[in-house]
Design an enzyme around this catalytic site. Structure first.
Site, mmCIF file in Angstrom:
data_model
loop_
_atom_site.group_PDB
_atom_site.id
_atom_site.type_symbol
_atom_site.label_atom_id
_atom_site.label_comp_id
_atom_site.label_asym_id
_atom_site.label_seq_id
_atom_site.Cartn_x
_atom_site.Cartn_y
_atom_site.Cartn_z
ATOM 1 N N SER A 1 0.831 -1.214 0.000
ATOM 2 C CA SER A 1 0.000 0.000 0.000
ATOM 3 C C SER A 1 0.860 1.256 0.000
ATOM 4 C CB SER A 1 -0.933 -0.003 1.221
ATOM 5 O OG SER A 1 -0.167 0.057 2.405
ATOM 6 N N THR B 1 -15.838 1.574 7.690
ATOM 7 C CA THR B 1 -15.063 1.231 6.490
ATOM 8 C C THR B 1 -15.643 0.044 5.743
ATOM 9 O OG1 THR B 1 -13.662 -0.177 7.864
ATOM 10 C CG2 THR B 1 -12.902 2.078 7.481
ATOM 11 N N HIS C 1 -5.796 75.810 39.243
ATOM 12 C CA HIS C 1 -6.360 74.835 40.185
ATOM 13 C C HIS C 1 -5.711 74.949 41.559
ATOM 14 C CE1 HIS C 1 -7.835 72.953 36.417
ATOM 15 N NE2 HIS C 1 -8.882 72.729 37.187
ATOM 16 N N TRP D 1 -5.844 76.999 45.649
ATOM 17 C CA TRP D 1 -6.772 77.142 46.772
ATOM 18 C C TRP D 1 -7.949 78.050 46.434
ATOM 19 C CZ3 TRP D 1 -9.664 76.122 50.533
ATOM 20 C CH2 TRP D 1 -10.106 77.051 51.488
ATOM 21 N N GLN E 1 -13.974 79.768 24.260
ATOM 22 C CA GLN E 1 -14.893 80.024 25.376
ATOM 23 C C GLN E 1 -16.345 79.917 24.912
ATOM 24 O OE1 GLN E 1 -12.832 79.501 27.971
ATOM 25 N NE2 GLN E 1 -13.922 81.089 29.103
HETATM 26 ZN ZN LIG Z 1 -12.180 72.002 40.024
#
Ligand SMILES: [Zn+2]
Length: 865
Positions: A121, A172, A562, A564, A776
């Protein structure tokens, strides 16, 4: 020439080995061996070990096999095929077969590899290609039984054997009558099972056949073992390369989880031995953010009912990384992949994320439980065959992602070694995640952060002298140490020194901090707490309140905007919204107390750069917090202050009250992240709509106060209204504050240019400062107008804010128009110089500038705050 004796021949052959080899090669190779082994075809010497073969012939056979072994070293199947062909001949078996043993998903199995081998085979006809394999678990059939018991079986009649399965025969049409089967074992492991079927000239295989079988199979065994060793070696080297790489990685300081993930997978891609793999990253948030819970709590969104990870997270793949290793190598990143993306549509990654199982599937498209895409998944024409999917688990055992490997490169199904190697990899990936966002490292970071904050606290915590500058007990009471003062004495002397609210417009939306010193603003802050009557009610020691207020002031850095002053303004606006705007009616005194305190703290320790900058510069803050980076920092900082009892203004609350305060701090401070603005917009509008329709004030109060979610949404929107309140101030104030904001942006733009070497967006580009009025106007239109319009509709007392805003819009618009006109004149001039201008051209330029304005306003929104 006389008679040649045997001795003479033997001596001749021994003296001439070259001749002997050539002779026997010619005479005994291949087909010749078959003829010789025919009964009677040759003398049968007594010492022959193969039936019908002389020692000489046997030696030749062995030589042939060894040659085959050498020649076919690359292909185990080809070498095994030759051996099986000979075996069929020697045993006079109708055919021979070989099955390989392996394990997947932790269970052993056998798979057909060479079927129906006869002496003539063809290899191609006998070889079973991977996708046509017949696979058995070990409890089915004699082959499985052989693999399980590791014993040789000679079965004279299969019908009488309980282990026999006629599955293959039915497929088979072949009829198996008798067989001889044996395992090929290395150590404790079964590599294969070889089987000879149907003895040709007898009813069963003999004892002698068994001996030949076992002897001859040593060769097959050598071939298989050699191959197996090679395979294991390559596995080991693949594994060790991955590990070697992993070890190196551990020492690296890592910044971004995903980038690291990606780097890891990219580095090891060549060792993964598959055509393609994809990594699905799972959302790690256990508890949803409060703003994502709101729609569910309001009943606008159905609660999640889908699959969850074992630790209770919703299975949500937020990103897929698709590695294509076949053809042209490529990596694709798919953010927020749709559910029908080819990597997800099967349901397998979700299943793995849900259960944490390793799933190893062969011929995946044929699976019934998962629906893999059967055709090509993309333009490359690539199709899914075998799939190995496994969870990526971190040390806490949380599933952080799912790795799915497709189609082993040699076409075979993934086996236990692949499972091991990928497990090693995913395990490491899980651990590497640990470096940045989970326990150990996180704890270290938290520690580091704590230490840093502690150090900072020593510098920021108000000193006794600073407290004395506000709480003048020495001067006024003539007492040396504050501990010796009565609380009511302290309250009295403090009140005397605090500014008159009316004198400094504390109840007014138009309040301006410009005429007031920063030190004086601390006193104003204290005044506000006294005005809402929480100091006495919640037994806040005034010394603690003063120390806290002073410390908050010191917590703000001296950045351009930013600082106080901004922090104070937000607190003052919160106070005014509650009192003058009459929003207090929805909240308890405790809630108002928390809201005012949170407003003062909301930008504490701001660095003058926005969230995007923290991310781009990979600041330590960005490593700590995934989203709302700065806001989370302000929150943490505020909470840290409260951990110090001498600063804890909430020290006399009970546990439940304290938890309420902390929760409100969280919602209020995180809500100042403008990126979240759109999430709350419509929910707020709906509340305003509902209240507007109500007959009485009581009805509206009840409608809001009965539902904590509504109160939170209003509070969150109040924080935004406070944070942006500068835009509603009288023009003389607004025009100056806008410049402060702009200057801080431009400073960030400078940093981006110098430190990050990036071109800043127009809003942060000081070379485009003339565009400020236009920006703005855009900001007012796209963000602010909604906030103050809705609040004015909600409570008419808040209309002054809207009026202020609209007035400022007029001012900014006229400046923007002025600038535009100037630009237009310049442009006209330029065009006239150039010559022809068309109406269409003008129209287009107007449209473009509109679009630019729009996109700038959007940018403005996301990068502001
Ligand atoms: Zn703020």
């Amino acid at each position: 020439m006389g008679e040649i004796s045997q001795e003479t021949v033997e001596k001749y052959l021994e003296d001439h080995p070259q001749f002997a080899k050539a002779y026997f090669d010619r005479k005994l190779r291949g087909e010749a061996a078959g003829e010789i082994s025919e009964p009677g075809g040759a003398q049968a010497p007594a010492r022959a070990s193969f039936p019908g073969l002389t020692l000489m012939e046997e030696a030749a056979l062995c030589l042939e096999l060894l040659e085959a072994l050498r020649e076919e070293a690359g292909s185990v199947e080809l070498a095994a095929h030759k051996a099986l062909q000979r075996l069929a001949q020697l045993l006079r078996a109708d055919r021979c077969s070989m099955f390989l043993c392996r394990a997947r998903n932790g269970s052993p199995e056998v798979a057909s590899k060479l079927l129906d081998v006869t002496s003539t085979s063809k290899f191609e006809d006998n070889l079973v290609v991977p996708d046509r394999e017949v696979v058995f678990p070990l409890d089915v059939g004699i082959v499985g039984w052989v693999a399980h018991t590791k014993k040789t079986f000679n079965v004279p009649d299969v019908k009488k054997n309980s282990h026999f399965s006629d599955f293959m025969d039915r497929q088979t049409g072949y009829v198996t009558r008798n067989l001889l089967a044996t395992p090929i074992v290395t150590g404790k492991e079964v590599l294969a099972v070889v089987m000879a079927v149907n003895k040709v000239d007898a009813s069963e295989f003999s004892k002698r056949d068994e001996e030949v079988f076992s002897k001859y199979l040593s060769f097959v065994s050598v071939i298989l073992k050699l191959h197996h060793t090679n395979y294991l070696y390559s596995i080991e080297s693949r594994r060790s390369q991955i590990l070697m790489w992993s070890a190196n990685k551990v020492f690296e300081e890592l910044t971004d989880v995903e980038r690291q993930f990606h780097k890891a997978l990219y580095t090891v891609r060549t060792y993964l031995n598959c055509e393609r793999y994809s990594i699905g990253l799972l959302d790690m948030t256990k508890e949803k953010e409060f703003y994502d819970e709101w729609p569910v709590k309001l009943g606008e969104v159905e609660p999640y009912k889908g699959p969850k990870t074992p630790d209770g997270r919703e299975v949500m793949f937020y990103k897929i990384i698709d590695y294509i290793l076949h053809g042209k190598e490529e990596i694709r990143v798919i953010p927020t992949p749709p559910a029908d993306h080819w990597t997800l549509i099967s349901g397998l990654p979700t299943y793995v994320a849900e259960n944490g199982f390793i799933c190893n599937m062969l011929n995946a498209p044929a699976d019934e439980y998962f629906t893999f895409q059967k055709g090509p998944v993309d333009e490359t024409g690539w199709v899914i065959k075998n799939v190995l999917s496994l969870p990526i688990v971190n040390k806490k055992e949380d599933i952080v992602g799912v790795a799915t490997f497709y189609n082993r490169k040699d076409g075979k199904p993934f086996d236990e070694y692949d499972e091991h190697i990928t497990e090693t990899l995913t395990q490491f990936l899980g651990w590497s995640l640990l470096n940045t966002d989970t326990y150990e490292k996180m704890n270290k970071l938290v520690n580091r952060k704590d230490i840093a904050q502690e150090m900072l606290m020593n510098h920021t915590k108000a000193t006794p002298d600073e407290i004395k500058s506000i709480l003048k007990f020495k001067e006024k009471l003539n007492i040396d140490v504050i501990e010796d003062c009565e609380e009511n004495q302290l309250v009295t002397i403090l009140k005397e020194d605090l500014p008159d609210p009316q004198a400094v417009d504390l109840y007014e939306f138009r309040f301006s901090d410009f005429p007031i010193t920063e030190h004086e603003l601390i006193k104003c802050g204290l005044r506000l707490f006294l005005e809402i009557n929480v100091v006495e009610k919640f037994k806040v020691p005034v010394e603690v309140l003063t120390r806290w207020m002073y410390t908050v002031r010191k917590g703000y850095r001296a950045v351009t905007y930013h600082n106080w002053r901004h922090g104070f303004n937000v607190g003052q606006t919160m106070f005014t919204l509650l009192m003058t705007g009459r929003l207090k009616k929805y909240y308890t005194d405790l809630e108002a107390f928390a809201m005012l305190a949170a407003a003062f703290c909301h930008d504490i320790d701001h660095r003058g750069t926005n969230n995007l900058y923290q991310m781009k510069s990979t600041s330590p803050l960005a490593r700590l917090h995934g989203s709302s980076i700065l806001e989370r920092h302000h929150l943490e900082y505020s909470k840290t202050l409260l951990q110090d009892e001498s600063l804890n203004i909430f020290q006399n609350l009970n546990k439940r009250q304290f938890e309420t305060v902390i929760h409100l701090f969280e919602v209020a401070i995180i809500a100042t992240d403008l990126a979240l603005y759109f999430k709350k917009r419509t929910m707020f509008q709906k509340i305003v709509d509902a209240c507007e329709k109500m007959e009485t004030e009581e009805e509206a109060i009840k409608y809001v106060t009965i539902d904590p979610t509504k109160k939170e949404i209003i509070m969150a929107m109040m924080m935004t209204a406070c944070d942006l309140s500068a835009i509603t101030k009288p023009w003389e104030v607004q025009s100056q504050v806008a410049l402060l904001v702009a200057n801080e942006f431009w400073e960030q733009g400078d940093l981006e240019r110098t430190v990050l070497q990036q071109q800043p967006i127009p809003m942060m580009d000081r070379n485009k400062k003339d565009e400020l009025p236009k920006l703005q106007v855009g900001f007012i239109d796209f963000v602010c107008t909604f906030v103050y319009k809705e609040f004015s509709r909600f409570h008419k007392e808040i209309i002054p804010m809207l009026n202020g805003l609209q007035n400022n819009r007029v001012e900014w618009k006229s400046l923007a128009d002025e600038y535009d006109a100037k630009m237009k004149v310049n442009e006209e001039k330029k065009k006239q110089e150039e010559g022809n201008t068309t109406e269409k051209g003008k129209m287009e330029s107007v449209l473009t500038s509109c679009k630019v304005a729009e996109s700038q306003a959007e940018l403005n929104l996301t990068t502001r705050a």
